[in-house]
Design a protein around this motif. Sequence first.
Motif, PDB file in Angstrom:
ATOM      1  N   GLY A   1      22.662 -21.079 137.942  1.00  0.00           N
ATOM      2  CA  GLY A   1      23.171 -21.772 139.118  1.00  0.00           C
ATOM      3  C   GLY A   1      24.425 -22.579 138.876  1.00  0.00           C
ATOM      4  N   ALA A   2      25.082 -22.366 137.733  1.00  0.00           N
ATOM      5  CA  ALA A   2      26.220 -23.208 137.352  1.00  0.00           C
ATOM      6  C   ALA A   2      27.521 -22.845 138.050  1.00  0.00           C
ATOM      7  CB  ALA A   2      26.420 -23.162 135.839  1.00  0.00           C
ATOM      8  N   GLY A   3      27.557 -21.746 138.806  1.00  0.00           N
ATOM      9  CA  GLY A   3      28.762 -21.415 139.556  1.00  0.00           C
ATOM     10  C   GLY A   3      29.668 -20.435 138.852  1.00  0.00           C
ATOM     11  N   ASP A   4      30.890 -20.297 139.397  1.00  0.00           N
ATOM     12  CA  ASP A   4      31.775 -19.216 138.964  1.00  0.00           C
ATOM     13  C   ASP A   4      32.706 -19.591 137.819  1.00  0.00           C
ATOM     14  OD1 ASP A   4      33.450 -20.931 140.252  1.00  0.00           O
ATOM     15  OD2 ASP A   4      34.259 -19.457 141.661  1.00  0.00           O
ATOM     16  N   THR A   5      32.541 -20.772 137.235  1.00  0.00           N
ATOM     17  CA  THR A   5      33.404 -21.148 136.115  1.00  0.00           C
ATOM     18  C   THR A   5      32.647 -21.261 134.799  1.00  0.00           C
ATOM     19  OG1 THR A   5      33.114 -23.507 136.618  1.00  0.00           O
ATOM     20  CG2 THR A   5      35.019 -22.373 137.610  1.00  0.00           C
ATOM     21  N   ALA A   6      31.374 -21.602 134.856  1.00  0.00           N
ATOM     22  CA  ALA A   6      30.631 -21.824 133.615  1.00  0.00           C
ATOM     23  C   ALA A   6      29.255 -21.182 133.612  1.00  0.00           C
ATOM     24  CB  ALA A   6      30.484 -23.323 133.356  1.00  0.00           C
ATOM     25  N   GLY A   7      28.889 -20.453 134.670  1.00  0.00           N
ATOM     26  CA  GLY A   7      27.562 -19.874 134.761  1.00  0.00           C
ATOM     27  C   GLY A   7      27.570 -18.361 134.640  1.00  0.00           C
ATOM     28  N   ARG A   8      26.454 -17.755 135.039  1.00  0.00           N
ATOM     29  CA  ARG A   8      26.335 -16.304 134.915  1.00  0.00           C
ATOM     30  C   ARG A   8      27.384 -15.577 135.746  1.00  0.00           C
ATOM     31  NH1 ARG A   8      22.824 -13.486 132.423  1.00  0.00           N
ATOM     32  NH2 ARG A   8      21.346 -15.229 132.281  1.00  0.00           N
ATOM     33  N   GLU A   9      27.738 -16.156 136.874  1.00  0.00           N
ATOM     34  CA  GLU A   9      28.761 -15.526 137.707  1.00  0.00           C
ATOM     35  C   GLU A   9      30.076 -15.369 136.943  1.00  0.00           C
ATOM     36  OE1 GLU A   9      31.012 -16.316 141.993  1.00  0.00           O
ATOM     37  OE2 GLU A   9      29.165 -17.406 141.486  1.00  0.00           O
ATOM     38  N   ALA A  10      30.423 -16.358 136.132  1.00  0.00           N
ATOM     39  CA  ALA A  10      31.657 -16.282 135.343  1.00  0.00           C
ATOM     40  C   ALA A  10      31.563 -15.191 134.285  1.00  0.00           C
ATOM     41  CB  ALA A  10      31.933 -17.634 134.686  1.00  0.00           C
ATOM     42  N   VAL A  11      30.413 -15.081 133.631  1.00  0.00           N
ATOM     43  CA  VAL A  11      30.220 -14.041 132.617  1.00  0.00           C
ATOM     44  C   VAL A  11      30.290 -12.659 133.257  1.00  0.00           C
ATOM     45  CG1 VAL A  11      28.571 -13.046 130.985  1.00  0.00           C
ATOM     46  CG2 VAL A  11      28.896 -15.522 131.080  1.00  0.00           C
ATOM     47  N   ASP A  12      29.575 -12.477 134.367  1.00  0.00           N
ATOM     48  CA  ASP A  12      29.545 -11.169 135.021  1.00  0.00           C
ATOM     49  C   ASP A  12      30.924 -10.761 135.523  1.00  0.00           C
ATOM     50  OD1 ASP A  12      26.857 -10.931 134.534  1.00  0.00           O
ATOM     51  OD2 ASP A  12      26.227 -11.553 136.537  1.00  0.00           O
ATOM     52  N   ARG A  13      31.699 -11.725 136.009  1.00  0.00           N
ATOM     53  CA  ARG A  13      33.032 -11.401 136.514  1.00  0.00           C
ATOM     54  C   ARG A  13      33.934 -10.890 135.391  1.00  0.00           C
ATOM     55  NH1 ARG A  13      34.119 -15.960 138.402  1.00  0.00           N
ATOM     56  NH2 ARG A  13      35.484 -16.713 136.734  1.00  0.00           N
ATOM     57  N   ARG A  14      33.849 -11.502 134.228  1.00  0.00           N
ATOM     58  CA  ARG A  14      34.652 -11.057 133.087  1.00  0.00           C
ATOM     59  C   ARG A  14      34.250  -9.654 132.640  1.00  0.00           C
ATOM     60  NH1 ARG A  14      34.739 -16.584 132.788  1.00  0.00           N
ATOM     61  NH2 ARG A  14      36.467 -17.590 131.657  1.00  0.00           N
ATOM     62  N   ILE A  15      32.960  -9.381 132.642  1.00  0.00           N
ATOM     63  CA  ILE A  15      32.489  -8.058 132.224  1.00  0.00           C
ATOM     64  C   ILE A  15      32.914  -6.996 133.236  1.00  0.00           C
ATOM     65  CG2 ILE A  15      30.441  -6.666 131.734  1.00  0.00           C
ATOM     66  CD1 ILE A  15      29.082  -9.305 130.840  1.00  0.00           C
ATOM     67  N   ALA A  16      32.788  -7.313 134.523  1.00  0.00           N
ATOM     68  CA  ALA A  16      33.135  -6.351 135.569  1.00  0.00           C
ATOM     69  C   ALA A  16      34.607  -5.968 135.527  1.00  0.00           C
ATOM     70  CB  ALA A  16      32.778  -6.921 136.935  1.00  0.00           C
ATOM     71  N   ALA A  17      35.452  -6.872 135.056  1.00  0.00           N
ATOM     72  CA  ALA A  17      36.890  -6.593 135.007  1.00  0.00           C
ATOM     73  C   ALA A  17      37.261  -5.636 133.878  1.00  0.00           C
ATOM     74  CB  ALA A  17      37.660  -7.902 134.850  1.00  0.00           C
ATOM     75  N   ALA A  18      36.356  -5.415 132.933  1.00  0.00           N
ATOM     76  CA  ALA A  18      36.693  -4.626 131.746  1.00  0.00           C
ATOM     77  C   ALA A  18      36.689  -3.131 132.005  1.00  0.00           C
ATOM     78  CB  ALA A  18      35.718  -4.952 130.620  1.00  0.00           C
ATOM     79  N   ALA A  19      35.733  -2.656 132.795  1.00  0.00           N
ATOM     80  CA  ALA A  19      35.598  -1.216 133.031  1.00  0.00           C
ATOM     81  C   ALA A  19      34.656  -1.004 134.204  1.00  0.00           C
ATOM     82  CB  ALA A  19      35.054  -0.508 131.787  1.00  0.00           C
ATOM     83  N   ASP A  20      34.675   0.203 134.726  1.00  0.00           N
ATOM     84  CA  ASP A  20      33.789   0.548 135.831  1.00  0.00           C
ATOM     85  C   ASP A  20      32.391   0.797 135.276  1.00  0.00           C
ATOM     86  OD1 ASP A  20      32.822   1.218 138.288  1.00  0.00           O
ATOM     87  OD2 ASP A  20      33.542   3.286 138.223  1.00  0.00           O
TER      88      ASP A  20
END
Length: 230
Positions: A83-102
Amino acid sequence: MSTPLSPLPVIGRDDCGIAVLGRWVTAGPDDQRSVADACLAAWAEVPWPEGLLAVNCFVSTNGDTVLTYEQWSGEAELRAFDGAGDTAGREAVDRRIAAAADAERFEPFVCALHRSSVMDSRSVPTCVVITTFLFDEAETARAWSDAICHADAAQPEPTPGGISRHFLLSSDGTEVLNYSEWLDEESHRGFLENPVQTPEWRKVESFTGLTHGPGRRCLPYGGLTAPLAR
C-alpha cells in the motif's frame, strides 16, 4: 540499499513469516532475460522495505517464465509495502519491470511455509522446480503435502538428485506452492519419468480434488537481501 545474496533462498529460515511468489510469462528467452534483469534492478532501486528479508529471481529452463520469491518477516510489513504507492511500494517495482519488456504479469501468490522434506543436506542444488496446485479443500491440501513428505521419508533409497521439497500454503489453505530443489534438471526429469513405486507414493497419487497449476524447472538468476544493520 540492498546487499547481494547467494542465488538460492533459505526457505525454512526462522525469521520469515510470509512469502510472495511473483510470476511473469514472456515471449521467449530474450524477453525473459530482460524481465529478470528488470526484477533485480527494480528491487535494488526502490527504498528497501521494512520487513523484507530477501528477494530471489529465477528463470525457467524453457525460456518463457520469470519468477521472484520474496521473504517477509510478517503480513503487516507486506501489507504496508503493497500500500506504499507508486514511488516506494509494489506499484513502483511493477512499473519498472513492465517497462523492460512485454510480459504477462500474474497476481502474486502469498503463502506461508507448512512443512519441508530434506532428502540430501550436503549436495548443492542447481535446479529448482516451482509448481502451484489448487485444492477443493484446505484439509486435502495439507494432507497431500504431508503425504509427500511421508513418502519421501519412507523410501528405501532417496530419490537420485532430490535435495529438498517445501510446501507453502495460501492464507485460506486451498493453494499450495511446491518448491523443490534438485541436483540438476536431469534428476527431476528422471523422477517424473521413473516414479517411485511404494505404498506411500501410491497414496499420494490417489488424492483427488486438486488441480495442477503452472510448474517450471528453474535456474537461479540472482537475489538481494536486506541491508545489514548498523
